[in-house]
Design a protein around this motif. Structure first.
Motif, short mmCIF file in Angstrom:
data_model
loop_
_atom_site.label_atom_id
_atom_site.label_comp_id
_atom_site.label_asym_id
_atom_site.label_seq_id
_atom_site.Cartn_x
_atom_site.Cartn_y
_atom_site.Cartn_z
N GLN A 1 0.34 2.98 -4.52
CA GLN A 1 -0.48 1.61 -4.54
C GLN A 1 0.50 0.29 -4.31
O GLN A 1 0.12 -0.55 -3.65
CB GLN A 1 -1.39 1.68 -5.21
N LEU A 2 1.61 0.59 -4.59
CA LEU A 2 2.51 -0.76 -4.80
C LEU A 2 3.22 -0.65 -3.24
O LEU A 2 4.08 -2.07 -3.28
CB LEU A 2 3.65 -0.45 -5.65
N HIS A 3 3.10 -0.09 -2.44
CA HIS A 3 3.91 -0.32 -1.22
C HIS A 3 3.23 0.29 0.27
O HIS A 3 3.34 -0.31 0.95
CB HIS A 3 5.32 0.71 -1.37
N ASP A 4 2.30 1.13 -0.09
CA ASP A 4 1.61 1.79 1.45
C ASP A 4 0.37 0.55 1.49
O ASP A 4 -0.82 1.37 1.34
CB ASP A 4 1.33 3.12 1.14
N LEU A 5 0.48 -0.39 2.09
CA LEU A 5 -0.67 -1.44 2.42
C LEU A 5 -1.62 -0.82 3.39
O LEU A 5 -2.83 -0.95 3.14
CB LEU A 5 -0.34 -2.79 2.58
N GLN A 6 -0.97 -0.25 4.38
CA GLN A 6 -1.97 0.14 5.52
C GLN A 6 -3.00 1.20 5.17
O GLN A 6 -4.17 0.94 5.40
CB GLN A 6 -1.08 0.76 6.51
N ASN A 7 -2.63 2.05 4.26
CA ASN A 7 -3.70 3.09 3.98
C ASN A 7 -4.39 2.63 2.79
O ASN A 7 -5.67 2.93 2.82
CB ASN A 7 -2.94 4.45 3.45
N PRO B 1 6.26 -5.77 -4.34
CA PRO B 1 5.17 -4.67 -4.48
C PRO B 1 4.03 -5.10 -5.22
O PRO B 1 3.12 -4.60 -4.81
CB PRO B 1 6.05 -3.62 -5.43
N GLU B 2 4.32 -5.94 -6.27
CA GLU B 2 3.03 -6.57 -6.94
C GLU B 2 1.78 -7.17 -6.02
O GLU B 2 0.61 -6.97 -6.14
CB GLU B 2 3.27 -7.36 -8.06
N ARG B 3 2.54 -7.81 -5.20
CA ARG B 3 1.54 -8.56 -4.13
C ARG B 3 0.99 -7.46 -3.08
O ARG B 3 -0.17 -7.81 -2.90
CB ARG B 3 2.56 -9.70 -3.62
N VAL B 4 1.78 -6.71 -2.66
CA VAL B 4 1.47 -5.54 -1.80
C VAL B 4 0.02 -4.91 -2.52
O VAL B 4 -0.79 -4.65 -1.88
CB VAL B 4 2.48 -4.77 -1.31
N ALA B 5 0.26 -4.54 -3.76
CA ALA B 5 -0.76 -3.86 -4.35
C ALA B 5 -2.06 -4.66 -4.61
O ALA B 5 -2.97 -4.06 -4.46
CB ALA B 5 -0.16 -3.47 -5.92
N ILE B 6 -1.85 -5.90 -4.70
CA ILE B 6 -3.08 -6.81 -4.73
C ILE B 6 -3.67 -6.81 -3.39
O ILE B 6 -4.96 -6.66 -3.64
CB ILE B 6 -2.67 -8.28 -5.54
N TYR B 7 -2.96 -7.25 -2.58
CA TYR B 7 -3.69 -6.97 -1.25
C TYR B 7 -4.16 -5.75 -0.70
O TYR B 7 -5.15 -5.60 0.23
CB TYR B 7 -2.66 -7.48 -0.05
N GLY B 8 -3.88 -4.70 -1.23
CA GLY B 8 -4.44 -3.33 -1.00
C GLY B 8 -5.78 -3.16 -2.23
O GLY B 8 -6.13 -1.93 -1.85
N ASP B 9 -5.76 -3.99 -3.15
CA ASP B 9 -6.95 -3.73 -3.91
C ASP B 9 -8.17 -3.99 -3.47
O ASP B 9 -8.56 -5.25 -3.40
CB ASP B 9 -6.68 -4.70 -5.21
N LYS B 10 -9.24 -3.02 -3.24
CA LYS B 10 -10.54 -3.17 -2.74
C LYS B 10 -11.25 -4.25 -3.44
O LYS B 10 -12.01 -5.29 -3.04
CB LYS B 10 -11.12 -1.90 -2.28
N ASN B 11 -11.35 -4.16 -4.75
CA ASN B 11 -12.05 -5.23 -5.72
C ASN B 11 -11.71 -6.64 -5.47
O ASN B 11 -12.46 -7.50 -5.60
CB ASN B 11 -11.80 -4.33 -6.98
N TRP B 12 -10.37 -6.89 -5.52
CA TRP B 12 -9.55 -8.08 -5.66
C TRP B 12 -10.38 -8.83 -4.12
O TRP B 12 -10.92 -9.85 -4.04
CB TRP B 12 -8.31 -8.22 -5.40
#
Length: 640
Positions: free
Chosen positions: A224-230, A406-417
């Motif tokens: 979750q810290l790097h694979d934003l696309q998926n 990585p922390e920012r990429v994880a947030i952008y991939g967080d569906k709840n956020w």
């Protein structure tokens, strides 16, 4: 675990310790015949501006302030396992009077160990380039009666010259210039220059050798810290920050990231046995570049999401004294785990691009490892499907690439956020036409979301940190999301320079931010009040009914038990027989300090602080009303 990592960048207040100044971002020195000055670069978190502050060499008060409180020196000096290992190795190696060179001497601990091992005879040269630490080292040596027995030189080691700084080449090198990756502090070029110019042939060294190890792991958390696309594929907002076919548009940097992996143990599934990667001998000149190919047998079925790595120091020639940064689940006769938690050295994580590589028990995976002067990198090969190859990053479309932490990429991939952002914007945009929106921070998500949800939108982004890179990304991402690039405008100026001219004489209807400021990812929570400062600056161009998101900030706190972190930052007394109490104030030690001395807050990710236990309910300290101009605030709460 994931929510802790992305949402709790905790400001930890160490009770009864000395006060810390503003964030220190850089130091440089200038010398003259009569004095030496430090130019200290300090950041104003409210404005994002930096300024150089001049500190004279004889300004003792400035140096008694905890200039170094945010560094890892204190944690390192509290690492008793490290200290004992170096002392035993130095006593075993330096057995007769000789010339010892200590590179990166710090407080002079290793230099004093070497001098004591020689009974005060021989010669010890301590080289330290950082002037505040040189002043601290001289103080420590004076308090330990070592001032006249060790020559202290305030230079980089590659500036030292035989006949000028050193009378003769050194017989023994003692040094500790290692980071969590091993090479990041310039170990290789430092050793190369030392062997070429400062050391005798076949010198004695402490440490003697360092070996890096790795292990393949599966981890949804790390993925979750790097694979934003998926991770963003199922987001309900319909925005794709890393669109299919342009997945390289936004990514994390290809490098090793220092992390405590023990707290992730339940999130990790090991897919291989530990394997040796590189070996570096301190006693001979290292190579600047090397690569190796390893055939690693998978121990279980799964997907390889990351390579976890660490290093082991062999401190003596005979191989009887070791120090390891291995995670605690590693246990073998030759690879031992560290006894105590420490923050100065962690394990490292290398993300396998995309969704990782699938593997089966018994299958061989080919790992290509490469090291340069300052870093180690990896590539993995196995029998991959076409999808795996794409995700593995072996193809590229040549698009512009924006690199985020990585922390920012994880947030952008967080569906709840993302859903919370979507709901907030939908609720305020209903019925509004021809909206003018200003995005006041470095968000790349909000401009696209506003443009998608609004009718005839006009979005202005300032990008105080990303600047031109942010605008280039938005242009490419807007096209990939079927949005008109013309609806988003980036201004090449700070928020405080924005005028009605930039808005075509139209007042701003919506001022929005995450808030996120690129380059200041380790800020204390309240340093995001920069958004409040920006909102105040823009007051003259806001419409009377302008919407401000976020509209309020709430500072919350709780009491926490943190024995590992506390131990790593507690006051020093004797270290292997040498008094260090004189450095406590400068390094910001906690505990056993004067009653009236207040402590600073330092930023930490709570889950990276070792053992912790929450001791109180969460309570509100104060609120900040962003709908109004910035003002002085204070709050008071009772902890139960």
């Amino acid at each position: 675990m994931y929510s802790l990592f992305t949402k709790i960048l905790t400001a930890i207040y160490f009770l009864r310790r000395t006060h810390s100044p503003s964030t220190l971002t850089a130091i440089r020195t200038m010398s003259s015949a009569s004095t030496q000055r430090i130019f200290q670069l300090k950041l104003n978190p409210l404005t994002g501006n930096s300024e150089w502050v001049v500190i004279e060499e004889n300004d003792e008060q400035a140096f008694h302030q905890p200039l170094l409180a945010t560094t890892s020196y204190l944690d390192m000096l509290n690492d008793s396992t490290r200290n004992t290992a170096f002392r035993e190795a130095i006593d075993k190696t330096v057995t007769k009077p000789c010339h010892v060179l200590d590179i990166g001497a710090g407080t002079g601990l290793l230099s004093m160990m070497a001098s004591r091992a020689m009974g005060g005879k021989g010669t010890v040269t301590a080289c330290e380039s950082y002037l505040p630490m040189v002043k601290l080292m001289k103080k420590v040596m004076r308090l330990n009666g070592m001032e006249g027995r060790i020559k202290v030189i305030n230079k980089r080691s590659d500036e030292l010259k035989i006949g000028l700084d050193l009378s003769l080449r050194a017989d023994v090198l003692v040094s500790e210039i290692l980071d969590s990756e091993l090479l990041g502090e310039g170990l290789i070029p430092t050793l190369q220059h030392a062997h070429d110019n400062l050391l005798v042939e076949n010198p004695l060294t402490v440490p003697y050798r360092a070996t890096t190890y790795g292990q393949l792991v599966e981890s949804t958390f790390l993925w979750q810290l790097h694979d934003l696309q998926n991770n963003e594929a199922g987001a309900s907002d319909g925005i794709r920050l890393a669109p299919p076919g342009s997945e390289s548009l936004l990514s994390v940097k290809r490098q090793q990231y220092a992390m405590h992996c023990d707290p992730m143990r339940e999130e990790l599934k090991t897919l291989s046995e530990p394997f040796k990667i590189f070996e570096f001998d301190f006693w001979k000149r290292p190579e600047s570049y090397s690569k190796t190919e390893l055939r690693i047998k998978a121990t279980d079925d799964g997907r390889v999401h990351a390579v976890v790595s660490w290093w082991v120091l062999q401190l003596d020639r005979e191989g009887t004294i070791y120090y390891s940064t291995a995670p605690r689940w590693i246990s073998s006769p030759t690879i031992t785990s560290p006894v105590d938690w420490c923050d100065h050295w962690k394990q490292c994580v290398w993300f396998v691009p995309g969704g990782g590589i699938s593997t089966f028990r018994g299958e061989e995976i080919c790992l290509h490892a490469t090291h340069t002067d300052t870093s180690i990198s990896y590539n993995l090969d196995t029998q991959m499907s076409t999808t795996d190859v794409l995700h593995h990053g072996l193809t590229t479309n040549g698009d512009f690439q924006l690199v985020l932490p990585p922390e920012r990429v994880a947030i952008y991939g967080d569906k709840n956020w993302r859903l919370s952002m979507l709901k907030a914007l939908k609720s305020v945009l209903q019925g509004r036409r021809h909206l003018l929106c200003v995005v006041a921070d470095d968000s790349v998500f909000l401009p696209l979301l506003v443009a998608k949800l609004s009718e005839a939108p006009h979005v202005i982004s300032s990008f105080p940190g990303l600047k031109e890179r942010g605008f280039q990304y938005l242009q490419a991402a807007a096209r990939a999301n079927n949005l008109s690039p013309d609806c988003i405008k980036a201004v090449e100026k700070g928020v405080k320079q924005l005028t009605m001219h930039d808005t075509n004489e139209k007042q701003v209807d919506l001022l929005i931010a995450e808030p996120f400021y690129f380059g200041h990812d380790g800020m204390l929570p309240w340093q995001n009040l920069r958004f409040w400062k920006d909102r105040t600056t823009l007051d003259d161009i806001l419409s009377e009914d302008a919407i401000i998101i976020p509209c309020k900030g709430i500072l919350r706190a709780c009491a926490i038990y943190l024995p590992d972190l506390w131990k790593s930052r507690c006051c020093l007394s004797k270290i292997e027989g040498f008094g260090h109490s004189g450095v406590n104030a400068t390094l910001g030690a906690c505990g056993h300090v004067a009653e009236l001395e207040e402590g600073p807050c330092l930023p930490f990710f709570l889950w990276q602080c070792g053992e912790f236990d929450v001791l109180s309910e969460t309570f509100d300290v104060m609120e900040f009303d962003f709908t109004k101009q910035i003002c002085q605030c204070q709050g008071k709460s009772q902890v139960i």
